[in-house]
Design an enzyme around this catalytic site. Sequence first.
Site, PDB file in Angstrom:
ATOM      1  N   TYR A   1      46.934  42.491  41.375  1.00 11.33           N
ATOM      2  CA  TYR A   1      45.662  41.753  41.354  1.00 11.33           C
ATOM      3  C   TYR A   1      44.572  42.579  42.028  1.00 11.33           C
ATOM      4  O   TYR A   1      43.458  42.723  41.513  1.00 11.33           O
ATOM      5  CB  TYR A   1      45.908  40.441  42.093  1.00 11.33           C
ATOM      6  CG  TYR A   1      44.829  39.403  42.080  1.00 11.33           C
ATOM      7  CD1 TYR A   1      44.836  38.393  41.124  1.00 11.33           C
ATOM      8  CD2 TYR A   1      43.847  39.371  43.056  1.00 11.33           C
ATOM      9  CE1 TYR A   1      43.878  37.387  41.144  1.00 11.33           C
ATOM     10  CE2 TYR A   1      42.891  38.378  43.079  1.00 11.33           C
ATOM     11  CZ  TYR A   1      42.912  37.382  42.117  1.00 11.33           C
ATOM     12  OH  TYR A   1      41.976  36.395  42.149  1.00 11.33           O
TER      13      TYR A   1
ATOM     14  N   HIS B   1      33.070  29.482  42.616  1.00  8.07           N
ATOM     15  CA  HIS B   1      32.968  30.600  41.656  1.00  8.07           C
ATOM     16  C   HIS B   1      32.756  29.991  40.278  1.00  8.07           C
ATOM     17  O   HIS B   1      33.404  29.001  39.928  1.00  8.07           O
ATOM     18  CB  HIS B   1      34.280  31.386  41.731  1.00  8.07           C
ATOM     19  CG  HIS B   1      34.396  32.593  40.870  1.00  8.07           C
ATOM     20  ND1 HIS B   1      33.309  33.283  40.369  1.00  8.07           N
ATOM     21  CD2 HIS B   1      35.501  33.254  40.415  1.00  8.07           C
ATOM     22  CE1 HIS B   1      33.748  34.315  39.658  1.00  8.07           C
ATOM     23  NE2 HIS B   1      35.074  34.306  39.668  1.00  8.07           N
TER      24      HIS B   1
ATOM     25  N   HIS C   1      41.755  36.781  31.351  1.00  7.15           N
ATOM     26  CA  HIS C   1      40.517  37.488  30.979  1.00  7.15           C
ATOM     27  C   HIS C   1      40.616  37.876  29.504  1.00  7.15           C
ATOM     28  O   HIS C   1      40.548  39.070  29.174  1.00  7.15           O
ATOM     29  CB  HIS C   1      40.303  38.765  31.810  1.00  7.15           C
ATOM     30  CG  HIS C   1      39.788  38.520  33.193  1.00  7.15           C
ATOM     31  ND1 HIS C   1      39.968  39.411  34.225  1.00  7.15           N
ATOM     32  CD2 HIS C   1      39.074  37.499  33.724  1.00  7.15           C
ATOM     33  CE1 HIS C   1      39.396  38.932  35.320  1.00  7.15           C
ATOM     34  NE2 HIS C   1      38.845  37.773  35.040  1.00  7.15           N
TER      35      HIS C   1
ATOM     36  N   ASP D   1      37.885  30.027  34.693  1.00  3.02           N
ATOM     37  CA  ASP D   1      39.207  29.576  35.137  1.00  3.02           C
ATOM     38  C   ASP D   1      39.092  28.593  36.303  1.00  3.02           C
ATOM     39  O   ASP D   1      40.052  27.871  36.590  1.00  3.02           O
ATOM     40  CB  ASP D   1      40.117  30.761  35.504  1.00  3.02           C
ATOM     41  CG  ASP D   1      39.450  31.787  36.392  1.00  3.02           C
ATOM     42  OD1 ASP D   1      38.228  31.950  36.318  1.00  3.02           O
ATOM     43  OD2 ASP D   1      40.168  32.447  37.158  1.00  3.02           O
TER      44      ASP D   1
ATOM     45  N   HIS E   1      44.054  31.247  43.108  1.00  2.00           N
ATOM     46  CA  HIS E   1      45.204  31.561  42.231  1.00  2.00           C
ATOM     47  C   HIS E   1      46.443  31.804  43.087  1.00  2.00           C
ATOM     48  O   HIS E   1      46.362  32.482  44.116  1.00  2.00           O
ATOM     49  CB  HIS E   1      44.961  32.846  41.429  1.00  2.00           C
ATOM     50  CG  HIS E   1      43.846  32.774  40.454  1.00  2.00           C
ATOM     51  ND1 HIS E   1      43.885  31.995  39.325  1.00  2.00           N
ATOM     52  CD2 HIS E   1      42.644  33.405  40.436  1.00  2.00           C
ATOM     53  CE1 HIS E   1      42.763  32.151  38.653  1.00  2.00           C
ATOM     54  NE2 HIS E   1      41.987  32.990  39.294  1.00  2.00           N
TER      55      HIS E   1
ATOM     56  N   HIS F   1      34.666  38.581  43.249  1.00  2.50           N
ATOM     57  CA  HIS F   1      34.400  39.746  42.431  1.00  2.50           C
ATOM     58  C   HIS F   1      33.247  39.554  41.441  1.00  2.50           C
ATOM     59  O   HIS F   1      33.003  40.432  40.607  1.00  2.50           O
ATOM     60  CB  HIS F   1      35.678  40.137  41.665  1.00  2.50           C
ATOM     61  CG  HIS F   1      36.054  39.124  40.600  1.00  2.50           C
ATOM     62  ND1 HIS F   1      36.262  39.486  39.288  1.00  2.50           N
ATOM     63  CD2 HIS F   1      36.221  37.795  40.632  1.00  2.50           C
ATOM     64  CE1 HIS F   1      36.573  38.414  38.583  1.00  2.50           C
ATOM     65  NE2 HIS F   1      36.546  37.381  39.370  1.00  2.50           N
TER      66      HIS F   1
ATOM     67  N   ASP G   1      38.908  33.678  44.606  1.00  2.00           N
ATOM     68  CA  ASP G   1      39.750  34.723  44.014  1.00  2.00           C
ATOM     69  C   ASP G   1      40.348  35.671  45.063  1.00  2.00           C
ATOM     70  O   ASP G   1      41.438  36.219  44.852  1.00  2.00           O
ATOM     71  CB  ASP G   1      38.944  35.549  43.011  1.00  2.00           C
ATOM     72  CG  ASP G   1      38.793  34.848  41.668  1.00  2.00           C
ATOM     73  OD1 ASP G   1      39.623  33.985  41.336  1.00  2.00           O
ATOM     74  OD2 ASP G   1      37.834  35.166  40.944  1.00  2.00           O
TER      75      ASP G   1
ATOM     76  N   GLU H   1      33.318  31.438  37.304  1.00  2.00           N
ATOM     77  CA  GLU H   1      34.148  31.917  36.195  1.00  2.00           C
ATOM     78  C   GLU H   1      34.971  30.750  35.641  1.00  2.00           C
ATOM     79  O   GLU H   1      35.385  29.848  36.366  1.00  2.00           O
ATOM     80  CB  GLU H   1      35.048  33.077  36.645  1.00  2.00           C
ATOM     81  CG  GLU H   1      35.603  33.843  35.460  1.00  2.00           C
ATOM     82  CD  GLU H   1      36.185  35.212  35.803  1.00  2.00           C
ATOM     83  OE1 GLU H   1      36.289  35.559  36.986  1.00  2.00           O
ATOM     84  OE2 GLU H   1      36.546  35.926  34.834  1.00  2.00           O
TER      85      GLU H   1
END
Length: 393
Positions: free
Chosen positions: A191, A77, A21, A81, A224, A144, A163, A79
């Site tokens: 996390y 997701h 992040h 990553d 992850h 999230h 996530d 995001e």
Amino acid sequence: MNLKNNVEWVGKIDWELKKFHGHEYSTHRGSTYNSYLIKEGKNVLIDTVWQPYAKEFVQNLQKSIPLEKIDYIIANHAEMDHSGALPELMKHIPETPIYCTSNALKSLKGHYHQDWNFVPVKTGDTLDIGNGKKLVFVEMTMLHWPDSMACYLTQDNILFSNDAFGQHYASEFMFNDLVDQTELFTECLKYYANILNPFSALVRKKIDEILALKIPIDIIAPSHGVIWRKNPLTIVQKYIEWAKAYQENQITIIYDTMWNGTRKMAETISAGIKKADKKVNIKLYNSATTDKNDILTEIFKSKLILIGSPTVNRGVLTSVAGLLEEIKGLGFKNKKAAAFGAYGWSGESVHKITTLLSDAGFEIVDNGLKALWQPNEDALQQCLEFGNRIAEI
Ligand code: FEO
């Protein structure tokens, strides 16, 4: 790497990652970006990897399957990553449908400004992938991000949770039963505390919703870290525990200091607590020299925190100010707090910290303790008594 039957892991282990992040989250043990390939009647790719590894990802994927044979892409997701390699992949297969939530459609378009062949899905929608198997989609709104989603592979009983249930933890073993358990659960807790804690009420609701479906779950495959194949519900039980305003018998003292006055206060307060309560786990951290995500994890574990800063320019030291901003954002529940600090002339720091802790939802248990200049014997005695009082709360 094979997960089960015709399901392979095709992601990237990033041993080099030390900050995630941007520079917001420390990843002392690296991370992984997990992408999965299902080869059934239809071939399905679930998620990709972060952009710096996009070319490598696509090259490796080609060793597992000719790209044109991929029938569907699932973007659990948006995001970066997990979606970062989409632009590289879509250069090769621009028409392949991308299944995602309607929120992910917006964020994927917002990130990449491409009009790919998006297919929006919602909870309960299914995708037939042949050989009697289907993928069932479950929206994971705000777990999230608004666009987050999980999907479940029937017959193989694999939950691709994205996530949720992940960890920033690089390991060549890749399965939960093969890695060091202390390292694994340390990273899981960190996390949860640093990413999921603000959404704890939703975590509990979503877990209840998934458990109510009474679907068999043999494997939880997050985006992850390691894959949960041995007793996969262990991490679900941990999340249930952590989502309930989690705390241990721990008091954490966090301070910054210029000429050691506030440090002496912190240590003497600690001695006062210890004298009154031999069982409580007391931990001290200088916020200027300790990783902030590690401190936030310790706060997550605490029943009470004490925060100290000397007064500087009528305020607090920047490491304390930054930490208080993080504390507010993470929405800790059911925790107590108080402030302390040394000062020379104006002495606003204690009041300022107390106000910020109260705004962050902490129960303030004491008006706080100030010490003028370097704490003398009387001031240190007050610190001891302050510690005694705190221990008895
Ligand atoms: Fe791992 Fe929210 O991305």
